[in-house]
Design an enzyme around this catalytic site. Structure first.
Site, mmCIF file in Angstrom:
data_model
loop_
_atom_site.group_PDB
_atom_site.id
_atom_site.type_symbol
_atom_site.label_atom_id
_atom_site.label_comp_id
_atom_site.label_asym_id
_atom_site.label_seq_id
_atom_site.Cartn_x
_atom_site.Cartn_y
_atom_site.Cartn_z
ATOM 1 N N GLN A 293 -11.363 31.201 -54.841
ATOM 2 C CA GLN A 293 -11.897 32.127 -53.856
ATOM 3 C C GLN A 293 -12.205 33.454 -54.535
ATOM 4 O O GLN A 293 -11.497 33.867 -55.453
ATOM 5 C CB GLN A 293 -10.910 32.352 -52.705
ATOM 6 C CG GLN A 293 -10.949 31.252 -51.665
ATOM 7 C CD GLN A 293 -10.215 31.602 -50.400
ATOM 8 O OE1 GLN A 293 -9.052 31.944 -50.435
ATOM 9 N NE2 GLN A 293 -10.887 31.494 -49.268
ATOM 10 N N THR B 29 -3.940 32.757 -54.440
ATOM 11 C CA THR B 29 -3.379 31.472 -54.855
ATOM 12 C C THR B 29 -4.095 30.356 -54.099
ATOM 13 O O THR B 29 -3.564 29.290 -53.859
ATOM 14 C CB THR B 29 -1.861 31.456 -54.625
ATOM 15 O OG1 THR B 29 -1.296 32.612 -55.275
ATOM 16 C CG2 THR B 29 -1.182 30.235 -55.230
ATOM 17 N N HIS B 30 -5.339 30.621 -53.708
ATOM 18 C CA HIS B 30 -6.114 29.697 -52.888
ATOM 19 C C HIS B 30 -7.037 28.850 -53.758
ATOM 20 O O HIS B 30 -8.255 28.975 -53.715
ATOM 21 C CB HIS B 30 -6.923 30.476 -51.849
ATOM 22 C CG HIS B 30 -6.076 31.347 -50.977
ATOM 23 N ND1 HIS B 30 -6.559 32.433 -50.284
ATOM 24 C CD2 HIS B 30 -4.745 31.285 -50.679
ATOM 25 C CE1 HIS B 30 -5.588 33.003 -49.603
ATOM 26 N NE2 HIS B 30 -4.474 32.326 -49.835
ATOM 27 N N LEU B 31 -6.438 27.982 -54.556
ATOM 28 C CA LEU B 31 -7.209 27.066 -55.385
ATOM 29 C C LEU B 31 -7.507 25.807 -54.583
ATOM 30 O O LEU B 31 -6.737 25.411 -53.703
ATOM 31 C CB LEU B 31 -6.443 26.721 -56.662
ATOM 32 C CG LEU B 31 -6.182 27.892 -57.616
ATOM 33 C CD1 LEU B 31 -4.876 28.581 -57.276
ATOM 34 C CD2 LEU B 31 -6.137 27.423 -59.058
#
Length: 592
Positions: A346, A518-520
């Site tokens: 993101q 931490t939005h993988l």
């Protein structure tokens, strides 16, 4: 080596794993859950004041993965040599019971209908030529209408606070005017605005935008969820992201699901269990169970199971599939294979306004999921045709609580000195009188952005590390710059004495040293064809039908919203179809 047998083995004790464990137990199946990290109970570790120790939490990373044991290697382009990610900074995977669901902030969105069928939508509105040749754009294979009951179910488990705009097609409130219709209201009313959020709400409305309260998995008042588990009202202490909640106010698997499982004799949770591989039969079409390392005894053990569910963090799921030989690895040169394909992230940049010296912003106050946002430039809520990019960003004030060490790192903005009296004056001014706004945006999937096994580096278990090839592309940079430009009218409506707009720059490479999110996502995506997806629309492996893979790894591309709400809905969606179709007649749920 010792072995054990169960009906269902689940890898990972985060949100996805906890949801699937509860659903499988309700279906009458024995469940063993394996968690690589330690046990974590909020009543023990989450007590005040130890739980709000910033040094222990945010700096020493108590709840996060230990990269000394296993990590990923990272490079920006295919022609570079990847190096290990040795110090957590850009993203922070969780470790231990609760996973990232224990340390998350609590922003709880539903995916937009257009995002779930993005390729089809773009072609319908702009034509196929609008999609860049190197962009791997795809549909999820499931629609918002199909997922809506499961979004609703997850919100009632999480105790989500929010304000609806439209229910069953009828406008009922002052929520997000761009949000699709819902079948029911949020279980709790929206969180109250902190001062900076109220300023943003007023200024963005004056600028002609449409502000709304962020949906927050932070309880706005006392709540008992679907499983009979209780939450307390949030007190805006500011210790959400990176911390377990001593108030029992932030939703986590540890508070909202696992207590309903812990006394169940047919549910077994094994911690400190690092799964090495999913075991396959001789024709590699069926999983027979998993092999894991018992890290307390330093001994390999096997669990045999009829159903294997991968529910770890995004890239751990992909890594385990590659190590186990489940699905064909992706090849960026030929653009074939599926495991590792469509890795996404993101975009996020922060802009800051400095207000008058008699306006005190009290940034120590906060709640992780609370705030005010606008969606005018998210998803396809605006005309992309003349702009030449795909994607978008919400813009929000999400004052989650600025802690002392974090405040010292922020300083006084881009132009402020980094040391001495000028630094101190800038720090005090920024902490007392400024406010931050984020453009939290999408990231598309590209042919040369992917995950594979590193040919050189190995982890402490002797297995190849996962290699991440990733950098920002011009589409995403153009999107970010356009959306950030729309923040300027808000700054002017605020009457800011000065402001700085944070944006990605053309040619800027992904930098692992600075926190992004931490939005993988992606890497083992869901879809309608085994030619371009690793999983079918029910998150079932095309190749090994008794393996389901649950998590943001299923996202074909990144969206502007935080992923957890969609991960939870997909988990309940997959569990429903496992219960109603797969368990009575095991095999592929989609015929080829």
């Amino acid at each position: 080596m010792t072995s054990k047998r169960t009906d269902v083995v689940i890898i990972g004790a985060g949100w996805a794993g906890a949801i699937l464990a509860k659903e499988m137990r309700e279906a009458g199946r024995d469940v063993v859950m394996l968690e690589r990290g330690p046990e974590r109970k909020t009543a023990d570790e989450g007590t005040y004041p130890g739980s709000i120790d910033e040094l222990r939490g945010a700096i020493r990373h108590r709840l996060f993965q230990n990269p000394a044991k296993t990590t990923v290697t990272i490079r920006n382009t295919i022609n570079q040599t990847a190096l290990p990610y040795r110090q957590l900074a850009a993203f922070l995977p969780g470790e231990g019971v609760g996973g990232a669901g224990l340390h998350w902030s609590g922003v709880h969105f539903r995916a937009a209908p257009d995002d779930l069928r993005l390729k089809s939508h773009v072609i319908e509105r702009y034509g196929a030529k609008f999609i860049p040749e190197t962009m791997n754009l795809q549909d999820y294979g499931v629609t918002y209408e199909e997922l809506e009951p499961f979004f609703d179910k997850a919100e009632k488990v999480f105790g989500t606070s929010g304000e609806a705009y439209k229910i069953n097609g009828q406008i009922i409130g002052k929520g997000n005017v761009f949000a699709p219709s819902r079948s029911d209201n949020f279980p709790l009313p929206a969180m109250r605005d902190v001062y900076t959020a109220s300023l943003f709400r007023k200024a963005s409305a004056e600028a002609g935008y449409h502000p709304y309260s962020l949906p927050a998995a932070n309880a706005s008042k006392q709540y008992t969820n679907t499983y009979g588990l209780q939450m307390g009202p949030c007190n805006f202490c500011g210790y959400c992201s990176g911390y377990d909640c001593y108030m029992y106010s932030k939703a986590s698997p540890n508070i909202n699901i696992l207590p309903a499982l812990r006394n169940d004799p047919e549910f077994t949770l094994i911690t400190d269990a690092h799964v090495l591989r999913v075991n396959l039969d001789s024709d590699r079409r069926k999983a027979t169970g998993v092999t894991y390392l018992d890290q307390r005894e330093n001994r390999e053990k096997t669990i045999e199971a009829e159903l294997v569910i991968l529910a770890a963090f995004q890239f751990h799921n992909v890594h385990l599939m590659l190590l186990s030989g489940i699905g064909k690895p992706y090849d960026p040169v030929s653009n074939t294979g599926v495991v590792g394909r469509n890795f996404v992230y993101q975009t996020i940049t922060t802009s800051r306004a400095w207000l008058s010296e008699n306006q005190y912003t009290n940034q120590f106050i906060g709640a992780g999921g609370a705030g005010v946002a606008i969606d005018d430039f998210n998803s396809d809520n605006f005309d992309h045709g003349p702009l030449g990019f795909i994607g978008g960003s919400p813009i929000w004030v999400n004052q989650a609580g600025v802690k002392p060490i974090a405040a010292a790192m922020t300083g006084g903005g881009k132009s402020a000195p980094r040391w001495g009296a000028g630094y101190k004056a800038g720090l005090v001014d920024t902490y007392r009188h400024s406010m931050a706004m984020d453009a939290h945006g999408s990231n598309m999937a590209y042919r040369d952005v992917y995950l594979d096994l590193d040919p050189t580096w190995k982890d402490s278990y002797g297995q190849p590390l996962l290699r991440m090839t990733f950098t920002w592309k011009e589409n995403d940079i153009r999107m970010n710059q356009y959306v950030v430009g729309k923040i300027e009218p808000i700054m002017k409506a605020l009457g800011a004495r000065r402001y700085e707009l944070g944006r990605l720059e053309h040619g800027e490479a992904f930098d692992t040293r600075r926190y992004q999110t931490t939005h993988l996502g992606g890497g083992a995506v869901m879809g309608t064809s085994p030619q371009d997806s690793a999983l079918n629309r029910y998150l079932q492996s095309w190749d090994v039908s008794n393996v389901f893979v649950i998590g943001s790894n299923a996202f074909p591309q990144g969206m502007g919203y935080n992923p957890t709400g969609t991960v939870a809905a997909l988990a309940y969606w997959a569990a429903y179809h496992i219960r109603t179709q797969y368990l009575s007649q095991p095999g592929p749920l989609v015929s080829l």
